[in-house]
Design a protein around this motif. Structure first.
Motif, mmCIF file in Angstrom:
data_model
loop_
_atom_site.group_PDB
_atom_site.id
_atom_site.type_symbol
_atom_site.label_atom_id
_atom_site.label_comp_id
_atom_site.label_asym_id
_atom_site.label_seq_id
_atom_site.Cartn_x
_atom_site.Cartn_y
_atom_site.Cartn_z
ATOM 1 N N PHE A 2 39.087 27.845 41.793
ATOM 2 C CA PHE A 2 39.274 29.414 41.791
ATOM 3 C C PHE A 2 38.320 29.932 43.001
ATOM 4 O O PHE A 2 37.079 29.422 43.001
ATOM 5 C CB PHE A 2 39.058 29.964 40.453
ATOM 6 N N THR A 3 38.550 31.013 43.504
ATOM 7 C CA THR A 3 37.707 31.907 44.198
ATOM 8 C C THR A 3 37.544 33.332 43.794
ATOM 9 O O THR A 3 38.745 33.824 43.513
ATOM 10 C CB THR A 3 38.005 32.105 45.894
ATOM 11 N N LEU A 4 36.289 33.938 43.182
ATOM 12 C CA LEU A 4 36.309 35.032 42.466
ATOM 13 C C LEU A 4 36.163 36.217 43.778
ATOM 14 O O LEU A 4 35.281 36.165 44.859
ATOM 15 C CB LEU A 4 35.110 35.031 41.999
ATOM 16 N N HIS A 5 36.823 37.260 43.586
ATOM 17 C CA HIS A 5 37.002 38.558 44.343
ATOM 18 C C HIS A 5 36.406 39.517 43.490
ATOM 19 O O HIS A 5 37.066 40.003 42.651
ATOM 20 C CB HIS A 5 38.356 38.669 44.941
ATOM 21 N N LEU A 6 35.287 40.110 43.726
ATOM 22 C CA LEU A 6 34.747 40.992 43.003
ATOM 23 C C LEU A 6 35.450 42.502 43.072
ATOM 24 O O LEU A 6 35.801 43.091 41.886
ATOM 25 C CB LEU A 6 33.171 41.579 43.494
ATOM 26 N N ALA A 7 36.099 42.863 44.260
ATOM 27 C CA ALA A 7 36.722 44.180 44.242
ATOM 28 C C ALA A 7 38.075 43.743 43.474
ATOM 29 O O ALA A 7 38.739 42.791 43.634
ATOM 30 C CB ALA A 7 37.065 44.390 45.745
ATOM 31 N N GLY A 8 38.606 44.475 42.504
ATOM 32 C CA GLY A 8 39.596 44.166 41.746
ATOM 33 C C GLY A 8 39.581 43.719 40.476
ATOM 34 O O GLY A 8 40.598 43.522 39.758
ATOM 35 N N SER A 9 38.273 43.391 40.343
ATOM 36 C CA SER A 9 37.747 42.763 38.941
ATOM 37 C C SER A 9 37.493 43.733 37.981
ATOM 38 O O SER A 9 37.195 45.191 38.345
ATOM 39 C CB SER A 9 36.743 41.877 38.963
ATOM 40 N N GLU A 10 37.734 43.624 36.879
ATOM 41 C CA GLU A 10 37.270 44.527 35.765
ATOM 42 C C GLU A 10 36.302 44.307 34.780
ATOM 43 O O GLU A 10 36.221 42.958 34.329
ATOM 44 C CB GLU A 10 38.569 44.617 34.718
ATOM 45 N N VAL A 11 35.154 44.966 34.855
ATOM 46 C CA VAL A 11 34.071 44.607 34.302
ATOM 47 C C VAL A 11 34.109 45.185 32.654
ATOM 48 O O VAL A 11 34.416 46.448 32.458
ATOM 49 C CB VAL A 11 32.671 45.270 34.962
ATOM 50 N N ARG A 12 33.663 44.252 31.706
ATOM 51 C CA ARG A 12 33.833 44.877 30.376
ATOM 52 C C ARG A 12 32.512 45.278 30.036
ATOM 53 O O ARG A 12 32.417 46.215 29.305
ATOM 54 C CB ARG A 12 34.007 43.547 29.235
ATOM 55 N N ALA A 13 31.282 44.608 30.462
ATOM 56 C CA ALA A 13 30.119 45.007 29.969
ATOM 57 C C ALA A 13 29.140 44.306 30.963
ATOM 58 O O ALA A 13 29.281 43.369 31.525
ATOM 59 C CB ALA A 13 29.719 44.724 28.504
ATOM 60 N N LEU A 14 27.808 44.877 31.070
ATOM 61 C CA LEU A 14 26.554 44.268 31.504
ATOM 62 C C LEU A 14 25.661 44.050 30.556
ATOM 63 O O LEU A 14 25.559 45.059 29.666
ATOM 64 C CB LEU A 14 25.898 45.220 32.540
ATOM 65 N N ARG A 15 24.937 42.974 30.283
ATOM 66 C CA ARG A 15 23.729 42.806 29.306
ATOM 67 C C ARG A 15 22.829 42.224 29.925
ATOM 68 O O ARG A 15 22.721 41.550 30.968
ATOM 69 C CB ARG A 15 24.319 41.511 28.248
ATOM 70 N N MET A 16 21.587 42.756 29.648
ATOM 71 C CA MET A 16 20.191 42.257 30.310
ATOM 72 C C MET A 16 19.620 41.635 29.010
ATOM 73 O O MET A 16 19.318 41.953 27.896
ATOM 74 C CB MET A 16 19.529 43.394 30.689
ATOM 75 N N ASP A 17 18.861 40.564 29.555
ATOM 76 C CA ASP A 17 17.967 39.720 28.391
ATOM 77 C C ASP A 17 16.874 39.332 29.280
ATOM 78 O O ASP A 17 16.861 38.417 30.055
ATOM 79 C CB ASP A 17 18.820 38.636 27.891
ATOM 80 N N GLY A 18 15.785 40.226 29.224
ATOM 81 C CA GLY A 18 14.437 40.110 29.961
ATOM 82 C C GLY A 18 14.759 40.218 31.593
ATOM 83 O O GLY A 18 15.378 41.300 31.839
#
Length: 138
Positions: A2-18
């Motif tokens: 697979f090749t990931l294309h950021l444009a067109g993707s759907e982000v559910r959440a961002l999580r930071m840990d440190g």
């Protein structure tokens, strides 16, 4: 493969840990490469979505002067995404992925929010339960 294309993707959440960031996609826009190759020598691929999928960045440093939203506001459709690895722009990310170096990532969401960071490592593994869903777009 697979090749990931950021444009067109759907982000559910961002999580930071440190200093580690996880970008969770509810639907990651990908091209699935066909096992066979056309007689012309060009690869055939099928566009679609892979879910679930997460992108991990380690050693994250934020660029607040370029931020237009907080992490909790960054979800939804990605309008444009840019990845640079050691200064070289990468149009699409081949999966699975494990890169080290100076990673610059910028995501612009369709809601007009933008966030930018620099990291030391970028990783994306395809989970065993990932499903490919073909796009019906013409």
């Amino acid at each position: 493969m697979f090749t990931l294309h950021l444009a067109g993707s759907e982000v559910r959440a961002l999580r930071m840990d440190g200093d580690r960031l996880c970008i969770e996609f509810s639907a990651a826009c990908v091209a699935r490469e066909a096992a066979d190759v056309q007689a012309s020598g060009q690869d055939r691929h099928e566009m679609g979505y892979l879910k679930p999928l997460s992108l991990w960045l380690d050693g994250v440093q934020w660029h607040p002067q370029e931020q237009t939203a907080s992490l909790t506001d960054c979800f939804g459709a990605v309008a444009q995404g840019q990845v640079r690895i050691d200064g070289q722009a990468i149009a699409a990310l081949r999966l699975p992925l494990a890169e080290r170096g100076v990673i610059d990532l910028t995501l612009s969401m369709q809601a007009r929010d933008t966030w930018c960071c620099t990291a030391r490592q970028l990783r994306c593994d395809i989970p065993d339960d990932a499903r490919f869903i073909a796009s019906m777009a013409c």
